[in-house]
Design a protein around this motif. Structure first.
Motif, PDB file in Angstrom:
ATOM      1  N   MET A   1      -0.293 -11.551 -17.683  1.00 55.67           N
ATOM      2  CA  MET A   1       0.518 -11.800 -16.484  1.00 55.67           C
ATOM      3  C   MET A   1       1.337 -10.582 -16.093  1.00 55.67           C
ATOM      4  O   MET A   1       1.622 -10.357 -14.932  1.00 55.67           O
ATOM      5  N   LEU A   2       1.730  -9.788 -17.093  1.00 55.43           N
ATOM      6  CA  LEU A   2       2.618  -8.644 -16.853  1.00 55.43           C
ATOM      7  C   LEU A   2       2.027  -7.676 -15.832  1.00 55.43           C
ATOM      8  O   LEU A   2       2.766  -7.039 -15.073  1.00 55.43           O
ATOM      9  N   PHE A   3       0.706  -7.583 -15.826  1.00 53.13           N
ATOM     10  CA  PHE A   3       0.062  -6.593 -14.953  1.00 53.13           C
ATOM     11  C   PHE A   3      -0.374  -7.200 -13.626  1.00 53.13           C
ATOM     12  O   PHE A   3      -1.058  -6.555 -12.842  1.00 53.13           O
ATOM     13  N   GLU A   4       0.028  -8.421 -13.390  1.00 52.68           N
ATOM     14  CA  GLU A   4      -0.275  -9.051 -12.103  1.00 52.68           C
ATOM     15  C   GLU A   4       0.908  -8.898 -11.156  1.00 52.68           C
ATOM     16  O   GLU A   4       2.037  -8.693 -11.576  1.00 52.68           O
ATOM     17  N   SER A   5       0.625  -9.048  -9.877  1.00 49.98           N
ATOM     18  CA  SER A   5       1.644  -8.783  -8.850  1.00 49.98           C
ATOM     19  C   SER A   5       2.690  -9.899  -8.791  1.00 49.98           C
ATOM     20  O   SER A   5       2.522 -10.968  -9.391  1.00 49.98           O
ATOM     21  N   PHE A   6       3.757  -9.619  -8.082  1.00 50.50           N
ATOM     22  CA  PHE A   6       4.832 -10.604  -7.910  1.00 50.50           C
ATOM     23  C   PHE A   6       5.450 -10.408  -6.532  1.00 50.50           C
ATOM     24  O   PHE A   6       5.690  -9.282  -6.106  1.00 50.50           O
ATOM     25  N   GLN A   7       5.699 -11.511  -5.849  1.00 49.35           N
ATOM     26  CA  GLN A   7       6.341 -11.427  -4.541  1.00 49.35           C
ATOM     27  C   GLN A   7       7.839 -11.668  -4.728  1.00 49.35           C
ATOM     28  O   GLN A   7       8.264 -12.784  -5.023  1.00 49.35           O
ATOM     29  N   LEU A   8       8.624 -10.595  -4.582  1.00 49.09           N
ATOM     30  CA  LEU A   8      10.089 -10.702  -4.712  1.00 49.09           C
ATOM     31  C   LEU A   8      10.647 -10.784  -3.292  1.00 49.09           C
ATOM     32  O   LEU A   8      10.860  -9.760  -2.642  1.00 49.09           O
ATOM     33  N   GLU A   9      10.822 -11.999  -2.824  1.00 52.47           N
ATOM     34  CA  GLU A   9      11.190 -12.211  -1.410  1.00 52.47           C
ATOM     35  C   GLU A   9      10.201 -11.445  -0.527  1.00 52.47           C
ATOM     36  O   GLU A   9       9.014 -11.638  -0.678  1.00 52.47           O
ATOM     37  N   HIS A  10      10.711 -10.502   0.311  1.00 48.82           N
ATOM     38  CA  HIS A  10       9.795  -9.788   1.217  1.00 48.82           C
ATOM     39  C   HIS A  10       9.109  -8.604   0.549  1.00 48.82           C
ATOM     40  O   HIS A  10       8.299  -7.932   1.178  1.00 48.82           O
ATOM     41  N   ASN A  11       9.439  -8.330  -0.701  1.00 52.91           N
ATOM     42  CA  ASN A  11       8.873  -7.161  -1.384  1.00 52.91           C
ATOM     43  C   ASN A  11       7.696  -7.549  -2.272  1.00 52.91           C
ATOM     44  O   ASN A  11       7.853  -8.345  -3.210  1.00 52.91           O
ATOM     45  N   TYR A  12       6.525  -6.957  -1.991  1.00 52.34           N
ATOM     46  CA  TYR A  12       5.349  -7.162  -2.835  1.00 52.34           C
ATOM     47  C   TYR A  12       5.413  -6.164  -3.990  1.00 52.34           C
ATOM     48  O   TYR A  12       5.418  -4.956  -3.771  1.00 52.34           O
ATOM     49  N   LEU A  13       5.486  -6.678  -5.216  1.00 53.87           N
ATOM     50  CA  LEU A  13       5.528  -5.802  -6.395  1.00 53.87           C
ATOM     51  C   LEU A  13       4.148  -5.800  -7.036  1.00 53.87           C
ATOM     52  O   LEU A  13       3.580  -6.868  -7.293  1.00 53.87           O
ATOM     53  N   LYS A  14       3.626  -4.628  -7.317  1.00 57.80           N
ATOM     54  CA  LYS A  14       2.223  -4.577  -7.772  1.00 57.80           C
ATOM     55  C   LYS A  14       2.033  -5.012  -9.220  1.00 57.80           C
ATOM     56  O   LYS A  14       0.928  -5.296  -9.647  1.00 57.80           O
ATOM     57  N   ASN A  15       3.115  -5.051  -9.977  1.00 60.40           N
ATOM     58  CA  ASN A  15       3.068  -5.640 -11.316  1.00 60.40           C
ATOM     59  C   ASN A  15       4.447  -6.188 -11.644  1.00 60.40           C
ATOM     60  O   ASN A  15       5.375  -6.059 -10.834  1.00 60.40           O
ATOM     61  N   LYS A  16       4.586  -6.773 -12.820  1.00 58.62           N
ATOM     62  CA  LYS A  16       5.857  -7.431 -13.178  1.00 58.62           C
ATOM     63  C   LYS A  16       6.704  -6.543 -14.074  1.00 58.62           C
ATOM     64  O   LYS A  16       7.579  -7.021 -14.787  1.00 58.62           O
ATOM     65  N   ILE A  17       6.414  -5.240 -14.010  1.00 60.06           N
ATOM     66  CA  ILE A  17       7.144  -4.274 -14.849  1.00 60.06           C
ATOM     67  C   ILE A  17       8.237  -3.619 -14.013  1.00 60.06           C
ATOM     68  O   ILE A  17       7.979  -3.069 -12.945  1.00 60.06           O
ATOM     69  N   VAL A  18       9.467  -3.696 -14.535  1.00 56.34           N
ATOM     70  CA  VAL A  18      10.629  -3.130 -13.845  1.00 56.34           C
ATOM     71  C   VAL A  18      11.117  -1.909 -14.621  1.00 56.34           C
ATOM     72  O   VAL A  18      11.179  -1.937 -15.849  1.00 56.34           O
ATOM     73  N   MET A  19      11.447  -0.856 -13.874  1.00 57.37           N
ATOM     74  CA  MET A  19      12.195   0.249 -14.495  1.00 57.37           C
ATOM     75  C   MET A  19      13.664  -0.078 -14.272  1.00 57.37           C
ATOM     76  O   MET A  19      14.150  -0.029 -13.152  1.00 57.37           O
ATOM     77  N   GLN A 307       3.786  -7.639 -25.904  1.00 57.65           N
ATOM     78  CA  GLN A 307       3.626  -8.989 -26.437  1.00 57.65           C
ATOM     79  C   GLN A 307       4.835  -9.874 -26.140  1.00 57.65           C
ATOM     80  O   GLN A 307       4.690 -11.008 -25.673  1.00 57.65           O
ATOM     81  N   ARG A 308       6.020  -9.338 -26.373  1.00 60.88           N
ATOM     82  CA  ARG A 308       7.235 -10.130 -26.093  1.00 60.88           C
ATOM     83  C   ARG A 308       7.363 -10.408 -24.602  1.00 60.88           C
ATOM     84  O   ARG A 308       7.818 -11.474 -24.194  1.00 60.88           O
ATOM     85  N   ALA A 309       6.944  -9.442 -23.795  1.00 58.66           N
ATOM     86  CA  ALA A 309       7.013  -9.619 -22.346  1.00 58.66           C
ATOM     87  C   ALA A 309       6.069 -10.739 -21.899  1.00 58.66           C
ATOM     88  O   ALA A 309       6.462 -11.629 -21.132  1.00 58.66           O
ATOM     89  N   GLU A 310       4.855 -10.705 -22.425  1.00 58.83           N
ATOM     90  CA  GLU A 310       3.885 -11.745 -22.049  1.00 58.83           C
ATOM     91  C   GLU A 310       4.396 -13.121 -22.487  1.00 58.83           C
ATOM     92  O   GLU A 310       4.277 -14.103 -21.752  1.00 58.83           O
TER      93      GLU A 310
END
Ligand code: 8OZ
Length: 370
Positions: A1-19, A307-310
């Motif tokens: 799931m971590l490498f799948e996209s996420f819709q954060l309100e109007h922002n399309y995020l290409k993965n679920k990884i945040v810096m 692993q912990r993220a997933e």
């Protein structure tokens, strides 16, 4: 799931990884963001979402040498270079709006004034990072110094700081940011109001849980009204202690805060689990309570592995996961995590101040540029 996209309100995020936000103290004179900073953030644009280092909203909000601000036109112009470079690489970027409160030093304040806080309480042993002999960031010559005794804020001053947050948020939109994160964590001003051991006020900004949460509520409401709640996130650190901001009943306090943030309708809450702190692990029940209370996205950062993220994503209590120090040393972190490639180790001595070394010179895997 971590490498799948996420819709954060109007922002399309290409993965679920945040810096997540990380102070690097490399701004130019006048706390102006530089071309080198633009390169650093653009190198990391494969993150689903970048949140910048803590960015002071005013001179009063500064606590450390060479942190980039967002309260002058020159700073806004500097940040434009950053947002354009990140957007050109297909990334999304929020700026973290920061007021340090008491965690500052008279030498950083206008006219050598005392730092400000909800209450005049010193955090013994809490240090700030100062330039040695007025040197510039590129020298990397800094020193850690005990923060100065704060004075308590008057009510008109509190109202002025709320306006400073609003102006900084407007500046962020002018600079091209996709949104803002209010730094409500790690013992800085917003958290100093929230936590019972740093807020001993007896007026409407303290005295009760509702009073201690009033500043958070008013800042967030005002910023959301100015730029849209869908462009606002809030960072919280319910259990951290190292910066001396401690709450006696964190679960009660922070779930009450989450309820307020839910009513305002902010895009996310970002929880710092703070691996640099001695804080206990957050209980799963606490995380479940966040999920139950808050309908927006929940980001967790602190010592995550793939692993912990997933597991966190599967369990349902997290939507996005922040990886901090690994992002310092690995500009292409998502690619490396996805393909199980070895990670570069961050060089601690280069975390704060200096130039390109230990900043933009960490290698991409196989010379792959995004
Ligand atoms: C490390 C050094 C200076 C500032 C935080 C803004 O902890 C910071 C910070 C961290 O949130």
């Amino acid at each position: 799931m971590l490498f799948e996209s996420f819709q954060l309100e109007h922002n399309y995020l290409k993965n679920k990884i945040v810096m997540p936000p990380m102070t690097r103290s490399r701004a130019a004179k006048g706390e102006v963001p530089t071309a080198l900073m633009a390169e650093y953030y653009a190198q990391r644009a494969s993150a689903g979402l970048i949140i910048t280092e803590g960015t002071p909203i005013s001179t009063q909000g500064r606590g450390y040498a060479w942190t980039p601000g967002i309260y002058t036109q020159a700073q806004i112009e500097g940040w434009k270079k950053v947002t354009q470079a990140v957007h050109a690489k297909g990334g999304k970027i929020f700026v973290q709006l920061w007021h340090v409160g008491r965690v500052s030093h008279t030498s950083l304040q206008e006219n050598g004034n005392s730092p400000v806080a909800p209450s005049a309480i010193l955090a013994e042993g809490v240090k700030v990072f100062l330039a040695k002999n007025g040197q510039e960031a590129s020298s990397g010559q800094g020193e850690m110094v005990q923060h100065s005794m704060p004075r308590s804020l008057s009510i008109p001053e509190i109202h002025q700081i709320i306006q400073d947050f609003v102006q900084a948020a407007r500046n962020a939109i002018e600079a091209g940011f996709d949104g803002v994160e209010l730094h409500g964590a790690n013992g800085y001003l917003i958290e100093q109001f929230i936590d019972s051991q740093t807020n001993k006020r007896t007026d409407e900004y303290g005295g009760s849980l509702e009073g201690r949460l009033r500043f958070l509520k008013e800042v967030t409401t005002a910023v959301a009204d100015a730029i849209g709640a869908n462009k606002v996130g809030v960072r919280q650190a319910p259990l951290t202690t190292l910066m001396g901001a401690i709450d006696d009943t964190p679960e009660e306090t922070y779930i009450a805060a989450a309820k307020i943030l839910n009513e305002i309708g902010v895009a996310y809450i970002h929880i710092a689990e703070a691996d640099w702190d001695n804080a206990p692990e957050m209980a799963v029940d606490f995380k479940a309570a966040y999920r139950k209370t808050f309908k927006g996205a929940l980001i967790y950062s602190g010592k995550y592995t793939v692993q912990r993220a997933e597991e966190a994503l599967q369990s349902g209590w997290a939507d996005l996961i922040g990886f901090g120090r690994p992002f310092i040393a690995n500009p292409d972190l998502p690619y490396r995590l996805q393909y199980g490639l070895p990670l570069n180790e961050p060089i601690r001595e280069k975390f704060f101040g200096g130039g390109a070394e230990g900043y933009t010179d960490y290698p991409f895997a196989e010379n792959k540029q995004l």
